[in-house]
Design a protein around this motif. Structure first.
Motif, mmCIF file in Angstrom:
data_model
loop_
_atom_site.group_PDB
_atom_site.id
_atom_site.type_symbol
_atom_site.label_atom_id
_atom_site.label_comp_id
_atom_site.label_asym_id
_atom_site.label_seq_id
_atom_site.Cartn_x
_atom_site.Cartn_y
_atom_site.Cartn_z
ATOM 1 N N GLN A 12 -15.734 -22.658 66.518
ATOM 2 C CA GLN A 12 -17.096 -22.501 67.002
ATOM 3 C C GLN A 12 -17.744 -21.361 66.225
ATOM 4 N N THR A 13 -18.981 -21.561 65.792
ATOM 5 C CA THR A 13 -19.642 -20.545 64.988
ATOM 6 C C THR A 13 -21.069 -20.332 65.487
ATOM 7 N N SER A 14 -21.702 -19.306 64.950
ATOM 8 C CA SER A 14 -23.100 -19.036 65.281
ATOM 9 C C SER A 14 -24.028 -20.095 64.710
ATOM 10 N N ARG A 15 -23.493 -20.993 63.869
ATOM 11 C CA ARG A 15 -24.287 -22.079 63.304
ATOM 12 C C ARG A 15 -23.749 -23.445 63.747
ATOM 13 N N GLY A 16 -23.024 -23.447 64.868
ATOM 14 C CA GLY A 16 -22.548 -24.693 65.434
ATOM 15 C C GLY A 16 -21.055 -24.894 65.255
ATOM 16 N N ALA A 17 -20.540 -25.957 65.865
ATOM 17 C CA ALA A 17 -19.111 -26.272 65.784
ATOM 18 C C ALA A 17 -18.789 -26.897 64.425
ATOM 19 N N ILE A 18 -17.626 -26.548 63.899
ATOM 20 C CA ILE A 18 -17.139 -27.109 62.635
ATOM 21 C C ILE A 18 -15.706 -27.565 62.855
ATOM 22 N N ARG A 19 -15.453 -28.842 62.655
ATOM 23 C CA ARG A 19 -14.097 -29.367 62.793
ATOM 24 C C ARG A 19 -13.303 -29.105 61.521
ATOM 25 N N ALA A 20 -11.999 -28.950 61.669
ATOM 26 C CA ALA A 20 -11.151 -28.706 60.504
ATOM 27 C C ALA A 20 -9.720 -29.080 60.842
ATOM 28 N N LYS A 21 -9.014 -29.631 59.851
ATOM 29 C CA LYS A 21 -7.596 -29.951 60.027
ATOM 30 C C LYS A 21 -6.745 -28.685 59.987
ATOM 31 N N LYS A 22 -7.170 -27.723 59.159
ATOM 32 C CA LYS A 22 -6.443 -26.471 59.036
ATOM 33 C C LYS A 22 -7.442 -25.321 58.993
ATOM 34 N N VAL A 23 -7.033 -24.183 59.565
ATOM 35 C CA VAL A 23 -7.886 -22.997 59.591
ATOM 36 C C VAL A 23 -7.058 -21.788 59.157
ATOM 37 N N GLY A 24 -7.598 -21.014 58.250
ATOM 38 C CA GLY A 24 -6.940 -19.785 57.819
ATOM 39 C C GLY A 24 -7.755 -18.569 58.220
ATOM 40 N N ILE A 25 -7.113 -17.611 58.871
ATOM 41 C CA ILE A 25 -7.778 -16.355 59.260
ATOM 42 C C ILE A 25 -7.407 -15.291 58.234
ATOM 43 N N VAL A 26 -8.413 -14.738 57.565
ATOM 44 C CA VAL A 26 -8.159 -13.678 56.587
ATOM 45 C C VAL A 26 -9.356 -12.723 56.606
ATOM 46 N N VAL A 27 -9.349 -11.847 57.624
ATOM 47 C CA VAL A 27 -10.521 -11.017 57.911
ATOM 48 C C VAL A 27 -10.192 -9.525 57.933
ATOM 49 N N ALA A 28 -9.091 -9.133 57.295
ATOM 50 C CA ALA A 28 -8.740 -7.717 57.127
ATOM 51 C C ALA A 28 -8.757 -6.966 58.455
#
Length: 417
Positions: free
Chosen positions: A220-236
């Motif tokens: 979920q984002t400030s610009r709407g929902a985005i579907r994804a098969k894989k998600v990577g978190i890399v936010v320091a």
């Protein structure tokens, strides 16, 4: 377009009217194969290598602000591969090799300068430790030269060699170490990823994760929902906060690390120099400013600014090592948010949620790791298996206690690294 000396010359004659935007400004699509949360150096390099190495181009990089606006632009720009422990040593060696071909790879000037790095030692014990480190570096194929007192004086004549408390005994010289332009690294990877079809979406804050049956389905984002098969978190430094949205608690604390730059001076410091007794490091930028830093501020914070007591502490270390720096005027200071792990080494691993991956905990090593981190994180996301040079960066080592890599030998407290 490709950049070249000829192109710069021709555009100069034309009033620089022919340049095109470096990357597109697309709107987010409803679904991607991979979503990368974080548009800093590590996130952009991950997206680039997903496209280049693995042919995965249906990728979005989501950045809540502007690309490169976080810690990748808030550091002292040092690049090195002088680590000692197995697990760290091969990773940073791999990353340095990527640095050495990065400009030709990206067709972008990241101002990588292999001016050499010298770690000073000030006691017999420190000498022994650096001999050990230097031998480890040479054994894995990197460069390390042990300098005695006079060898250091030949390279760094401006130091205070006879300081009563911290006399200079010698140094470990890493000729392939150096610096790079932090902003340009982010811009180069962004341009390279965009050219391979990756969507770089700025001003798009991730506000939650869609998880069904212990599997990630999107964000979920400030610009709407985005579907994804894989998600990577890399936010320091924001890793703990973002991971918490997915119900994960990471073994991380976020701390502020200050950096400083002086007015522009004529060339005087031709290397990167590290003070063994004061945790102080310094180099000179291409614009002439002396860029330096030291210890963490030693309190957990998400504020990208520092405090006066630590600024004074770093200045004291600078004056102890090289009193001549007292004649320079400090122009500005900034703070980067460091995601600190208990053993001072990073995490590149799957999470317990299927399809969700984490890249964090870089402590002081984040900038120099940008190419290697992206290469290895892309490999993990694409194949589901850790890259061999990052195989020890497992998340569960903090649960089991096996495989901890305490590079500095300072214990298991976050704020001691």
């Amino acid at each position: 377009m490709r950049y070249s000396g000829l192109r710069i010359f021709v555009e100069g004659l034309r009033g620089n009217t022919g340049w095109k935007p470096v990357w597109r400004e697309p709107d987010p699509r409803p679904e991607y194969d991979v979503v990368i949360v974080g548009g800093g150096g590590h996130g952009l390099s991950t997206a680039y290598y997903l496209a280049k190495n693995h042919g995965i181009t249906n990728v979005a990089v989501l950045e809540k602000g502007y690309l490169g606006g976080g810690s990748v632009g808030r550091n002292t720009t040092i690049v090195r591969a002088n680590y000692r422990l197995p697990g760290n040593s091969e990773f940073y060696s791999h990353s340095l090799k990527l640095w050495e071909s990065l400009e030709s790879e990206l067709n972008y000037n990241v101002m990588h300068s292999q001016r050499g790095l010298i770690n000073l030692f000030h006691s017999d014990g420190q000498r022994d430790a650096f001999v050990y480190r230097g031998n480890s570096m040479v054994n894995r194929g990197d460069d390390a030269i042990l300098l005695d007192r006079e060898g250091v004086r030949e390279q760094l004549p401006y130091l205070d060699f006879d300081n009563i408390r911290f006399p200079v005994y010698g140094g470990l010289y890493h000729p392939r170490g150096g610096t790079a332009r932090h902003d340009a690294v982010a811009w180069g990877y962004a341009r390279g990823a965009d050219r391979r079809g990756v969507d770089l979406i700025q001003n798009c804050e991730v506000t939650g994760f869609d998880i069904e049956g212990c599997r990630v389905r999107g964000v979920q984002t400030s610009r709407g929902a985005i579907r994804a098969k894989k998600v990577g978190i890399v936010v320091a430094g924001r890793s703990g906060q973002v991971a918490a949205m997915a119900g994960l608690k990471l073994p991380i604390e976020s701390h502020v690390l200050q950096a400083f730059v002086t007015e522009g001076l004529k060339p005087v410091i031709h290397h990167v120099v590290s003070f063994g007794m004061g945790h102080f490091y310094i180099s000179q930028s291409d614009k002439g400013g002396l860029v330096f830093g030291g210890d963490l501020d030693f309190y957990a914070s998400y504020a990208a600014r520092g405090n006066l007591p630590m600024a004074e502490h770093v200045m004291e270390a600078a004056m102890t090592l090289m009193p001549v720096i007292g004649q320079a005027r400090v122009l500005r200071t900034w703070g980067g948010i460091m995601d600190m792990t208990p053993d001072g080494s990073p995490i590149i691993d799957k999470t317990p949620i299927e399809g969700l991956f984490i890249d964090c905990g870089w402590c002081y090593g984040g900038f120099k790791a940008v190419p290697g981190s992206g290469w290895c994180f892309a490999h993990l996301i694409a194949t589901g298996n850790p890259h061999p040079v990052a195989a020890r960066y497992r998340l569960d080592r903090f649960l089991t206690g096996r495989g901890l890599m305490d590079e500095e030998g300072t214990g298991s407290q976050h704020n001691l690294h």
